[in-house]
Design a protein around this motif. Structure first.
Motif, short mmCIF file in Angstrom:
data_model
loop_
_atom_site.label_atom_id
_atom_site.label_comp_id
_atom_site.label_asym_id
_atom_site.label_seq_id
_atom_site.Cartn_x
_atom_site.Cartn_y
_atom_site.Cartn_z
N PRO A 2 0.82 -1.20 0.00
CA PRO A 2 0.00 0.00 0.00
C PRO A 2 0.86 1.25 0.00
CG PRO A 2 -0.02 -1.00 2.16
CD PRO A 2 0.70 -1.94 1.24
N VAL A 3 0.32 2.30 -0.54
CA VAL A 3 1.00 3.58 -0.54
C VAL A 3 0.39 4.43 0.55
CG1 VAL A 3 1.47 5.65 -1.87
CG2 VAL A 3 1.47 3.43 -3.00
N CYS A 4 1.21 4.91 1.47
CA CYS A 4 0.72 5.78 2.53
C CYS A 4 1.38 7.13 2.39
CB CYS A 4 1.05 5.20 3.90
SG CYS A 4 0.06 3.79 4.34
N LEU A 5 0.57 8.14 2.35
CA LEU A 5 1.12 9.48 2.31
C LEU A 5 1.85 9.75 3.61
CD1 LEU A 5 -1.95 11.30 0.78
CD2 LEU A 5 0.08 10.44 -0.39
N ASN A 6 2.98 10.39 3.51
CA ASN A 6 3.78 10.77 4.67
C ASN A 6 4.32 9.57 5.44
OD1 ASN A 6 3.31 13.50 4.13
ND2 ASN A 6 1.40 13.44 5.29
N LEU A 43 -9.17 -10.62 10.49
CA LEU A 43 -8.58 -10.01 9.29
C LEU A 43 -7.42 -9.09 9.68
CD1 LEU A 43 -11.86 -9.23 7.32
CD2 LEU A 43 -10.28 -11.16 6.97
N VAL A 44 -7.52 -8.44 10.82
CA VAL A 44 -6.42 -7.63 11.33
C VAL A 44 -5.28 -8.54 11.79
CG1 VAL A 44 -5.71 -5.95 13.08
CG2 VAL A 44 -7.98 -5.79 12.04
N ARG A 93 -8.62 -2.76 3.67
CA ARG A 93 -9.08 -3.36 2.42
C ARG A 93 -9.83 -4.66 2.70
NH1 ARG A 93 -4.39 -4.53 -0.15
NH2 ARG A 93 -4.02 -2.32 -0.38
N ALA A 94 -9.29 -5.49 3.56
CA ALA A 94 -9.92 -6.79 3.86
C ALA A 94 -11.26 -6.62 4.56
CB ALA A 94 -8.97 -7.64 4.71
N VAL A 95 -11.33 -5.73 5.55
CA VAL A 95 -12.58 -5.52 6.28
C VAL A 95 -13.63 -4.89 5.36
CG1 VAL A 95 -13.68 -4.21 8.16
CG2 VAL A 95 -11.52 -5.44 8.56
N ARG A 104 -13.17 4.84 5.36
CA ARG A 104 -12.09 4.72 6.33
C ARG A 104 -12.43 3.70 7.41
NH1 ARG A 104 -10.19 10.17 8.60
NH2 ARG A 104 -8.76 9.92 6.88
N LEU A 105 -11.46 2.88 7.73
CA LEU A 105 -11.60 1.95 8.85
C LEU A 105 -10.90 2.51 10.09
CD1 LEU A 105 -12.45 -0.83 10.01
CD2 LEU A 105 -10.23 -1.69 9.23
N TRP A 106 -9.69 3.03 9.90
CA TRP A 106 -8.86 3.47 11.02
C TRP A 106 -8.82 4.98 11.14
CZ3 TRP A 106 -7.33 -0.32 14.10
CH2 TRP A 106 -7.18 -1.61 13.57
N GLN A 107 -8.66 5.47 12.36
CA GLN A 107 -8.34 6.87 12.56
C GLN A 107 -6.95 7.12 11.99
OE1 GLN A 107 -8.49 8.14 16.65
NE2 GLN A 107 -10.67 7.72 16.84
N LYS A 108 -6.70 8.37 11.62
CA LYS A 108 -5.36 8.72 11.14
C LYS A 108 -4.37 8.54 12.28
CE LYS A 108 -6.74 12.02 7.65
NZ LYS A 108 -6.64 13.41 7.18
N GLY A 109 -3.19 8.09 11.91
CA GLY A 109 -2.12 7.96 12.88
C GLY A 109 -2.30 6.81 13.85
N TYR A 110 -1.51 6.81 14.88
CA TYR A 110 -1.50 5.79 15.92
C TYR A 110 -0.68 6.32 17.07
CZ TYR A 110 2.92 5.01 13.55
OH TYR A 110 4.14 5.21 12.97
#
Length: 152
Positions: A2-6, A43-44, A93-95, A104-110
């Motif tokens: 996958p391509v992730c910005l930043n 899936l995660v 993608r899987a979920v 969107r599945l996830w919040q930005k960042g972690y």
């Protein structure tokens, strides 16, 4: 991949060190409890295992909660940003495919915290895997289907 910005840009103060162990928390967008369905949580888990099998990081312990994920991971030959980008993108993608949805599945960042050598790693692992008990989802961690620890 996958391509992730930043993905190459780290949050101010974040340092990604091969061999370092990190405590990570990633939260589902708007805290939606997608992973209350253990099949979606698997899936995660599949993405954690694939990242480990591909040599990106060793997942020492993890738990997939209904609306977030905690893990202790030790970086190998990728940055923390790359590992998290891969896991979040591929699990999204899987979920989404499983639910026939988009978005969107996830919040930005972690959230991440580097583990200092003097800290007791097993205490942090216990903290991670006891999350379902503290949340009242189960009375014994062994009754929860979405966790693992390398010490067992």
């Amino acid at each position: 991949m996958p391509v992730c910005l930043n993905a190459g840009r780290l949050r101010i103060g974040r340092f990604s060190e091969p061999g370092r162990i990190y405590l990570i928390t990633a939260v589902v967008h708007q805290r939606q409890p997608f992973f209350a369905d253990w099949r979606l949580g698997r899936l995660v888990v599949n993405q954690l295992r694939e990242a480990q099998e591909d040599g990106w990081a060793d997942f020492l312990t993890w738990v997939v909660m209904p609306d977030h994920v905690h893990c202790l991971l030790q970086l190998r030959d990728r940055t923390l940003a790359e590992v998290m980008c891969r896991i979040k993108a591929r699990s999204s993608r899987a979920v989404n495919l499983a639910l026939r949805r988009q978005g969107r599945l996830w919040q930005k960042g972690y959230h991440d915290r580097a583990v200092r050598k003097e800290e007791d790693l097993k205490d942090l692992a216990r903290y991670v895997i006891l999350n379902p008990v503290r949340a009242g989802l189960v009375t014994r961690v062994h009754d929860y289907p979405l966790w693992d620890a390398c010490w067992l």
